[in-house]
Design a protein around this motif. Structure first.
Motif, PDB file in Angstrom:
ATOM      1  N   TYR A   1       0.832  -1.206   0.000  1.00 21.97           N
ATOM      2  CA  TYR A   1       0.000   0.000   0.000  1.00 21.97           C
ATOM      3  C   TYR A   1       0.866   1.255   0.000  1.00 21.97           C
ATOM      4  O   TYR A   1       0.542   2.253  -0.642  1.00 21.97           O
TER       5      TYR A   1
ATOM      6  N   ASP B   1       2.066   1.827  -3.501  1.00 31.34           N
ATOM      7  CA  ASP B   1       1.016   2.397  -4.346  1.00 31.34           C
ATOM      8  C   ASP B   1       0.759   3.859  -3.975  1.00 31.34           C
ATOM      9  O   ASP B   1       0.467   4.686  -4.840  1.00 31.34           O
ATOM     10  N   TYR B   2       0.885   4.166  -2.687  1.00 33.38           N
ATOM     11  CA  TYR B   2       0.714   5.549  -2.234  1.00 33.38           C
ATOM     12  C   TYR B   2       1.774   6.442  -2.887  1.00 33.38           C
ATOM     13  O   TYR B   2       1.470   7.526  -3.388  1.00 33.38           O
TER      14      TYR B   2
ATOM     15  N   LEU C   1       3.283   5.850  -5.660  1.00 34.61           N
ATOM     16  CA  LEU C   1       2.931   5.974  -7.081  1.00 34.61           C
ATOM     17  C   LEU C   1       1.849   7.046  -7.264  1.00 34.61           C
ATOM     18  O   LEU C   1       1.910   7.843  -8.210  1.00 34.61           O
ATOM     19  N   MET C   2       0.879   7.076  -6.363  1.00 36.72           N
ATOM     20  CA  MET C   2      -0.163   8.111  -6.460  1.00 36.72           C
ATOM     21  C   MET C   2       0.443   9.508  -6.310  1.00 36.72           C
ATOM     22  O   MET C   2       0.059  10.444  -7.013  1.00 36.72           O
TER      23      MET C   2
END
Lengths: 118, 293
Positions: free
Chosen positions: A42, A45-46, A48-49
């Motif tokens: 997570y 992915d954070y 990446l955001m």
């Protein structure tokens, strides 16, 4: 059986009862946690955001503030760790490029030159 | 004789001491540390920040499926509603316009009346998608190697941290990127009329923005100016009326000008105007319809 033995058994039973209550009857619930406790995928992915948002907003200060939620590490280190994890996990090349782009931008970022947040 | 008189109270004392020791161990010596949690357990304000980040990231990628997967990790029953609500709160709190617009657009897209975006963030609705040749499908994280999975399990069971009820490893699939669109023509004022509606309760500037196919377009920024002031509002914050609808409450005696932030025609001289009806005189609403030619 001596009284001391019985006493120790009572202590052990009490401790066991407390642990049973804490772990089975009323176990810990994960609520009101902070982003720094997120699992590594997570967190990746954070990051990446944040990299995607940086492409829209073009603000390193905002990106750094968002990355600061993931822990006390410097933003560049956080992104570098995320790139390594993303590479291991098998992220798409385009996503990896985005994260590397953010990392490169952060290398020259000086927080002291950042305008105050609104 | 004296020991017999003490009875079994010492056992109760031992029990209480045991419970106390267990709690001291659990709460003081080795308290719980939250690690390897999922976004669903985040505190509400962190969830809001996470949601906003998802929306802004969506502005870049235009990948609705990816945004949907990310929102699902927050465990919200109605992500579109949460986004719309957060957009209103963000607008009221004076958050950056890009954030408000991103939240509105993603909410509208999830509502099924997709507001599609291009890479510049300009909302366009109901256009034919043009595949982007230089984008490759994003690999799924579900392809995570066994080593990574084992690393996750090793981390979560490490003696360095005490973790109970550690979430099981469920890699998050990241869907492929969706095609992007090219921007269309500017919106033009199609209709302006005074609407006498008792139910509104106040004098409103009601704006409806439609695309070339006359479908409502959310996320459009509107600027309203008056002598000594200016405000911005967005379509899509009242999905119960229309995704292309936005309104602004007027003050009697003030003259307003309205223009879409993307440019185009300015609608001048909007003032509070009276209507006459059965219950007497009341304020009417100015209804402006902008359409993409």
């Amino acid at each position: 059986m001596s009284r001391w033995t019985k006493f120790l058994i009572a202590v052990i039973l009490g401790a066991a009862g407390a642990l049973f209550y804490g772990w089975v009857v009323n176990p810990v619930e994960y609520v009101d946690t902070a982003p720094d406790s997120l699992r590594f995928d997570y967190k990746t992915d954070y990051v990446l955001m944040v990299a995607e948002a940086y492409q829209v907003e073009n603000s390193l200060g905002l990106a750094a503030r968002r990355l600061a939620l993931l822990g006390s590490d410097p933003p560049l280190e956080t992104v570098t760790q995320a790139v390594n994890t993303a590479t291991q996990i098998g992220y798409d090349l385009a996503d990896l490029a985005l994260m590397r782009s953010l990392a490169e931008a952060l290398q020259t970022w000086n927080p002291n030159q950042e305008a105050p947040a609104p | 004789m004296r020991e017999e008189n003490r009875g079994p109270w010492y056992l109760l004392t031992g029990l209480v001491l045991g419970v106390a020791a267990g709690l001291v161990f659990a709460w003081v010596i080795s308290p719980v540390r939250y690690v390897d949690t999922a976004p669903t357990s985040l505190r509400d304000d962190f969830k809001s920040q996470y949601r906003a980040l998802i929306a802004v990231a969506y502005l870049y990628s235009g990948d609705l499926q990816r945004a949907r997967v990310r929102l699902n990790t927050l465990g919200q029953a109605n992500p579109a509603g949460e986004l719309a609500l957060q957009a209103q709160v963000a607008l009221a709190e004076g958050r950056p316009e890009s954030e408000v617009q991103a939240l509105t657009l993603l909410s509208a897209a999830l509502s099924g009346q997709a507001a599609q975006i291009d890479l510049t963030g300009t909302p366009q609705a109901n256009q034919t998608p043009q595949p982007s040749p230089n984008l490759t499908p994003t690999a799924l994280v579900v392809q995570a190697t066994t080593a990574v999975v084992e690393a996750a399990n090793a981390t979560s069971t490490s003696g360095a941290t005490r973790v109970r009820g550690t979430p099981t490893f469920t890699p998050t699939p990241l869907p492929s990127r969706t095609p992007t669109l090219t921007p269309g023509a500017d919106f033009v004022l199609q209709d302006q009329k005074l609407v006498c509606d008792l139910t509104s309760g106040e004098a409103l500037i009601q704006v409806e923005v439609l695309d070339a196919a006359r479908q409502p377009v959310p996320g459009i920024e509107i600027i309203v100016r008056w002598d000594g002031g200016e405000d911005h509002f967005f379509t899509g914050l009242h999905p119960q009326i229309s995704l292309g609808y936005a309104d602004f409450a007027m003050t009697p005696g003030v003259t307003y000008q309205v223009q879409l932030a993307s440019g185009g025609q300015t609608v001048p001289d909007l003032v509070v105007t009276e209507c006459e009806g059965d219950p007497g005189r009341y304020w009417g609403n100015w209804r402006l319809e902008f359409v993409q030619p």
